[in-house]
Design a protein around this motif. Structure first.
Motif, mmCIF file in Angstrom:
data_model
loop_
_atom_site.group_PDB
_atom_site.id
_atom_site.type_symbol
_atom_site.label_atom_id
_atom_site.label_comp_id
_atom_site.label_asym_id
_atom_site.label_seq_id
_atom_site.Cartn_x
_atom_site.Cartn_y
_atom_site.Cartn_z
ATOM 1 N N UNK A 271 0.831 -1.196 0.000
ATOM 2 C CA UNK A 271 0.000 0.000 0.000
ATOM 3 C C UNK A 271 0.869 1.251 0.000
ATOM 4 N N UNK A 272 0.253 2.364 -0.262
ATOM 5 C CA UNK A 272 0.887 3.679 -0.103
ATOM 6 C C UNK A 272 -0.218 4.688 0.192
ATOM 7 N N UNK A 273 0.167 5.778 0.802
ATOM 8 C CA UNK A 273 -0.796 6.829 1.113
ATOM 9 C C UNK A 273 -0.016 8.127 1.122
ATOM 10 N N UNK B 215 -11.163 -11.674 3.904
ATOM 11 C CA UNK B 215 -11.425 -12.678 2.874
ATOM 12 C C UNK B 215 -10.230 -13.600 2.643
ATOM 13 N N UNK B 216 -9.013 -13.097 2.767
ATOM 14 C CA UNK B 216 -7.809 -13.824 2.359
ATOM 15 C C UNK B 216 -7.032 -14.511 3.479
ATOM 16 N N UNK B 217 -7.211 -14.092 4.712
ATOM 17 C CA UNK B 217 -6.295 -14.513 5.781
ATOM 18 C C UNK B 217 -6.328 -16.002 6.099
ATOM 19 N N UNK B 218 -7.388 -16.688 5.809
ATOM 20 C CA UNK B 218 -7.424 -18.127 6.082
ATOM 21 C C UNK B 218 -6.607 -18.931 5.071
ATOM 22 N N UNK B 219 -6.409 -18.384 3.876
ATOM 23 C CA UNK B 219 -5.691 -19.106 2.809
ATOM 24 C C UNK B 219 -4.250 -18.659 2.623
ATOM 25 N N UNK B 220 -3.916 -17.469 3.103
ATOM 26 C CA UNK B 220 -2.587 -16.903 2.849
ATOM 27 C C UNK B 220 -1.957 -16.370 4.125
ATOM 28 N N UNK B 221 -0.624 -16.395 4.137
ATOM 29 C CA UNK B 221 0.104 -15.620 5.139
ATOM 30 C C UNK B 221 0.238 -14.229 4.532
ATOM 31 N N UNK B 222 -0.529 -13.299 5.035
ATOM 32 C CA UNK B 222 -0.524 -11.951 4.484
ATOM 33 C C UNK B 222 0.615 -11.164 5.112
ATOM 34 N N UNK B 223 1.354 -10.492 4.261
ATOM 35 C CA UNK B 223 2.393 -9.551 4.682
ATOM 36 C C UNK B 223 1.979 -8.189 4.155
ATOM 37 N N UNK B 224 1.877 -7.231 5.062
ATOM 38 C CA UNK B 224 1.479 -5.871 4.690
ATOM 39 C C UNK B 224 2.727 -5.010 4.566
ATOM 40 N N UNK B 225 2.856 -4.327 3.436
ATOM 41 C CA UNK B 225 4.016 -3.470 3.199
ATOM 42 C C UNK B 225 3.550 -2.055 2.872
ATOM 43 N N UNK B 226 3.906 -1.136 3.726
ATOM 44 C CA UNK B 226 3.752 0.291 3.418
ATOM 45 C C UNK B 226 4.984 0.976 3.972
ATOM 46 N N UNK C 257 5.499 2.792 -7.603
ATOM 47 C CA UNK C 257 6.595 1.956 -7.118
ATOM 48 C C UNK C 257 6.157 0.630 -6.532
ATOM 49 N N UNK C 258 5.036 0.594 -5.796
ATOM 50 C CA UNK C 258 4.622 -0.677 -5.195
ATOM 51 C C UNK C 258 4.251 -1.691 -6.276
ATOM 52 N N UNK C 259 3.563 -1.241 -7.314
ATOM 53 C CA UNK C 259 3.167 -2.140 -8.404
ATOM 54 C C UNK C 259 4.367 -2.553 -9.240
#
Length: 187
Positions: free
Chosen positions: A29-31, A54-65, A131-133
Motif C-alpha cells: 500500500x501507499x498513502x 477474505x484472504x487470511x485463512x488461505x494466505x500468510x498476508x504480509x502488509x508493506x507500506x 513503485x509498489x506495483x
C-alpha cells in the motif's frame, strides 16, 4: 522493449528464511500525495479489512507500506493512514514488513534489499500503481494493481509494460468494487 531481459530478482533473492505454512500474499500500500494533490489510489482501512478478512485463512498476508525513513524521497508527502495500530489490533495474524525488517533475520543491507528477499518468496501481490506495483511485478506470479487514474492508463502499461518485468500476470482494478471482485476471483 525488444532488448529487454527480465531481471532475475526471484532467483537471486529466494531464501528459506521467509517461508510459512500458507502461501505468502503481499499487500503493498501507499498513502501519499499524487500529482501535487491529495492521495488518489490507496487501500483504505475499510478496503484492507475486507481484503484481509477474505484472504487470511488461505494466505500468510504480509502488509508493506514503507515509511519515509525506509525509502528514497520522491517529493511526495507520505501521510499517516493510521492503519498500523489498527492492523495489529484487528488482524494480528498479518505480518507487517516494517516489523519484519526490524528483526532482519536475513541480515539485509537496507530496506530495499530486505523487500527483495521477502518478495522473492511470494507469488501473490496486491499493489498500488507506481513503485509498489512496479516492484511486485518483478516477482512473477499474480499482481493485482489498484489504480484509479494516471499515465499508466493512457500508455496501457498494465497490459504492455508491467508483464514484461518478469512474466507476471497483471490485473488492473480502477475502482474499489472491481478490486474486491478481482480479490475474490483471483485469490
Amino acid at each position: 522493449m525488444e532488448k529487454w531481459l527480465p531481471v532475475p530478482f526471484k532467483e537471486k533473492y529466494k531464501n528459506d528464511i521467509y517461508r510459512y505454512d500458507k502461501p505468502i500474499l503481499i499487500i503493498a500500500n501507499r498513502y501519499n500525495t499524487e500529482w501535487d494533490g491529495p492521495p488518489v489510489s490507496y487501500f483504505s482501512i475499510e478496503i484492507l479489512d475486507k481484503m484481509i478478512s477474505f484472504l487470511k485463512d488461505r494466505y500468510q498476508i504480509i502488509y508493506n507500506r514503507p515509511q519515509a525513513k525506509d525509502i528514497v524521497n520522491d517529493n511526495s508527502i507520505i501521510y499517516d493512514l493510521n492503519e498500523l495500530a489498527w492492523l495489529k489490533e484487528k488482524h494480528p495474524e498479518v505480518l507487517y514488513l516494517g516489523d519484519m525488517y526490524s528483526e532482519n533475520k536475513i541480515e539485509a543491507k537496507n530496506f530495499n534489499h530486505f523487500q527483495l528477499c521477502v518478495y522473492a518468496n511470494c507469488e501473490n501481490f496486491i499493489s498500488i500503481h507506481g513503485g509498489t506495483a512496479t516492484l511486485a511485478s518483478y516477482f512473477q506470479g499474480k499482481n493485482l494493481i489498484f489504480s484509479k487514474k494516471g499515465p499508466e492508463h493512457y500508455f496501457k502499461c498494465y497490459q504492455n509494460l508491467y508483464p514484461q518485468f518478469s512474466g507476471a500476470a497483471i490485473y488492473h482494478a480502477k475502482t474499489e468494487s472491481s478490486l474486491l471482485k478481482y480479490v475474490s476471483d483471483l485469490f
